[in-house]
Design a protein around this motif. Structure first.
Motif, short mmCIF file in Angstrom:
data_model
loop_
_atom_site.label_atom_id
_atom_site.label_comp_id
_atom_site.label_asym_id
_atom_site.label_seq_id
_atom_site.Cartn_x
_atom_site.Cartn_y
_atom_site.Cartn_z
N GLY A 88 -3.64 8.89 -13.77
CA GLY A 88 -4.29 8.81 -12.46
C GLY A 88 -5.79 8.69 -12.59
N ALA A 89 -6.38 9.44 -13.55
CA ALA A 89 -7.83 9.36 -13.77
C ALA A 89 -8.21 8.01 -14.36
CB ALA A 89 -8.28 10.50 -14.67
N TRP A 90 -7.39 7.47 -15.27
CA TRP A 90 -7.67 6.13 -15.82
C TRP A 90 -7.69 5.10 -14.70
CZ3 TRP A 90 -9.80 4.55 -20.05
CH2 TRP A 90 -9.69 5.29 -21.23
N ALA A 91 -6.77 5.23 -13.75
CA ALA A 91 -6.74 4.29 -12.63
C ALA A 91 -7.98 4.42 -11.77
CB ALA A 91 -5.48 4.51 -11.79
N ALA A 92 -8.41 5.67 -11.50
CA ALA A 92 -9.57 5.91 -10.64
C ALA A 92 -10.88 5.56 -11.33
CB ALA A 92 -9.60 7.36 -10.18
N ALA A 306 -5.36 -3.81 -10.48
CA ALA A 306 -6.20 -2.61 -10.53
C ALA A 306 -6.09 -1.77 -9.26
CB ALA A 306 -7.65 -3.01 -10.78
N VAL A 307 -6.32 -2.38 -8.11
CA VAL A 307 -6.30 -1.62 -6.85
C VAL A 307 -4.89 -1.13 -6.50
CG1 VAL A 307 -6.78 -1.72 -4.38
CG2 VAL A 307 -8.39 -2.74 -6.00
N PRO A 308 -3.85 -1.95 -6.62
CA PRO A 308 -2.50 -1.43 -6.33
C PRO A 308 -2.09 -0.27 -7.25
CG PRO A 308 -2.47 -3.82 -6.27
CD PRO A 308 -3.82 -3.42 -6.80
N VAL A 309 -2.45 -0.35 -8.54
CA VAL A 309 -2.10 0.74 -9.46
C VAL A 309 -2.85 2.01 -9.07
CG1 VAL A 309 -2.29 1.57 -11.84
CG2 VAL A 309 -1.45 -0.73 -11.38
N PHE A 310 -4.14 1.87 -8.71
CA PHE A 310 -4.88 3.05 -8.24
C PHE A 310 -4.22 3.63 -7.00
CE2 PHE A 310 -7.88 4.61 -5.06
CZ PHE A 310 -8.32 5.76 -5.69
N ALA A 311 -3.85 2.77 -6.05
CA ALA A 311 -3.20 3.24 -4.83
C ALA A 311 -1.89 3.97 -5.15
CB ALA A 311 -2.92 2.07 -3.89
N PHE A 312 -1.16 3.46 -6.13
CA PHE A 312 0.10 4.10 -6.51
C PHE A 312 -0.13 5.52 -7.00
CE2 PHE A 312 3.00 5.16 -10.01
CZ PHE A 312 4.22 5.21 -9.31
#
Length: 457
Positions: A88-92, A306-312
């Motif tokens: 989750g932190a990697w995504a953010a 990038a954005v969809p994975v962060f949203a997930f």
């Protein structure tokens, strides 16, 4: 579009309303085409974002919820470089840096080579963005006054989600005037920049000087090479990213290690990329520049991954059934976010624009009306990606205040989208007819006559 009223008599030397400066003008046809291309790409990303968020919400509230949170919190990386992070932190911190890199690219391009290089055209969306940040923050603070822990989330309702808002706009407003669509895109980019500035200033706790100084040095090297890559390496613009990308990753890692949120590095790296103002000179810089090439390469990565994975990873919140959901909505944190996004955004954006027209005696462009601007201002209340990021920074992962904040963000975004649909759907039907008439008047070059007015004489 002709006026429905007859002009009033004017004294010699006085200016008619038509002579007064216009705000939110339709801009150039080339800008309309470019913005249209960006909007189409962001539309796909917005739909993927919504789908990813829905999957996360369903998974987080299913019997398999433990597996979702275990996946989100699974750590991977290298600790000595301060990169032992959860997924989750990697995504953010990582994937969203790509998104903000494009924000930096787009904002610089608009002010260097786009229609907004003219101050008269730039002042309205920039001022509206400031109003759209200040008013929601003030509303949130007023509702949460006296609750120090809750007050820490004052910046959550300040940002507009580009991908989500554009996806809704593509569904309900594909025929709206280009000036409005450019306004929404510019507004969202500017207030995302303001939000990332807020993150850098107010959400940096422990600042490490050595990594920060190294990051500044790396950014300086990146900027120099971005400007001089032809001279030193003899590279074409399409190949320069082989040199710049590794340096950019190092700068990102150093900014992260310094304690400043790593997405700030994305914006700074985007600002460092040169923008080509004109191809007319035919010199060595003719042709597409790094800004355009990087945008074409990274926008699909940002919007599609990038954005969809962060949203997930960020949208998944266990609401605890209907009772838990209603309890979340009555929390001052959720109420402040909903009021800030649904009420504060349109009040700040529309109010600032109206104030500017009164102070400068400017008028809206004839291609649209105040009700259209109101609909777009309501649509700007969709605060998703950056709002979720600020919520995580304000309250921390897995805390009850953070869960309530996410419920407020999701609820506000849905309400804003529905309200904007009620306003803009009938207006879109009206402009479909207007657009058909403009296209009929296009010359052999394919450019509607309305975009060529003022070129002659």
């Amino acid at each position: 579009m002709p006026s429905n009223t007859s002009p009033e008599p004017q004294s010699p030397g006085s200016k008619t309303s038509a002579d007064r400066p216009g705000v939110l003008s339709r801009g150039s046809y080339s800008e309309k085409v470019r913005i249209g291309e960006i909007l189409r790409k962001e539309t796909v990303g917005g739909m993927l974002l919504v789908a990813a968020a829905l999957i996360a919400i369903v998974w987080a509230n299913s019997p398999l919820s433990d597996s979702y949170f275990a996946l989100r919190d699974f750590e991977i990386g290298y600790e000595p470089w301060h990169l032992q992070l959860s997924l989750g932190a990697w995504a953010a911190d990582g994937l969203l840096a790509v998104f903000f890199f494009l924000v930096g690219l787009e904002l610089k391009r608009e002010f260097v080579a786009g229609d907004l290089r003219n101050i008269s055209k730039a002042i309205v969306p920039v001022a509206a963005a400031v109003g759209g940040v200040a008013v929601p923050a003030a509303i949130y603070a007023a509702i949460n006054w006296g609750h120090p822990e809750s007050l820490n989330g004052w910046a959550i309702p300040t940002a507009t989600d580009i991908a989500f808002a554009v996806a809704v706009l593509a569904i309900i407003g594909s025929h709206l005037p280009s000036a409005l669509r450019i306004f929404l895109l510019t507004l969202a980019v500017v207030d995302d920049l303001l939000a990332i500035t807020i993150i850098a200033v107010f959400y940096t706790e422990d600042l490490e000087i050595t990594p920060l100084l190294l990051a500044v040095a790396g950014l300086a090297l990146y900027t120099f090479l971005a400007q001089k890559y032809r001279r030193f390496f003899g590279l074409k613009a399409s190949a320069a990213w082989f040199i710049l990308l590794p340096i950019g990753v190092v700068v990102w890692a150093l900014v992260h290690a310094s304690g400043i949120h790593a997405t700030v590095a994305g914006v700074l790296l985007g600002f460092a990329v040169p923008v080509i103002r004109s191809q007319a000179s035919g010199g060595p810089e003719a042709g597409p520049g790094l800004s355009e090439i990087f945008e074409h390469r990274f926008r699909p990565l940002s919007a599609g991954f990038a954005v969809p994975v962060f949203a997930f990873f960020s949208a998944g919140v266990a609401v605890g059934g209907w009772d838990g959901f209603m309890s979340s909505l009555t929390d001052p944190i959720s109420l402040g976010i909903i009021a800030g996004l649904v009420l504060g955004k349109p009040i700040g954006i529309l109010g600032t624009t109206w104030l500017l027209t009164k102070l400068t005696r400017a008028k809206l462009d004839a291609s649209f009306n105040w009700v259209d601007l109101f609909g777009v201002a309501v649509l700007a209340g969709i605060g998703f990606t950056v709002s979720l990021l600020v919520a995580d920074l304000s309250f921390g992962h897995g805390t009850i205040p953070n869960d309530h904040a996410k419920v407020g963000i999701l609820a506000a975004s849905i309400v804003a989208a529905l309200l904007a649909s009620l306003v803009l759907t009938p207006r879109n039907r009206h402009y479909r007819t207007v657009e058909a008439e403009e296209n009929v008047d296009a010359d052999a070059d394919g450019v509607p006559d309305v975009y060529q007015q003022g070129r002659q004489g």
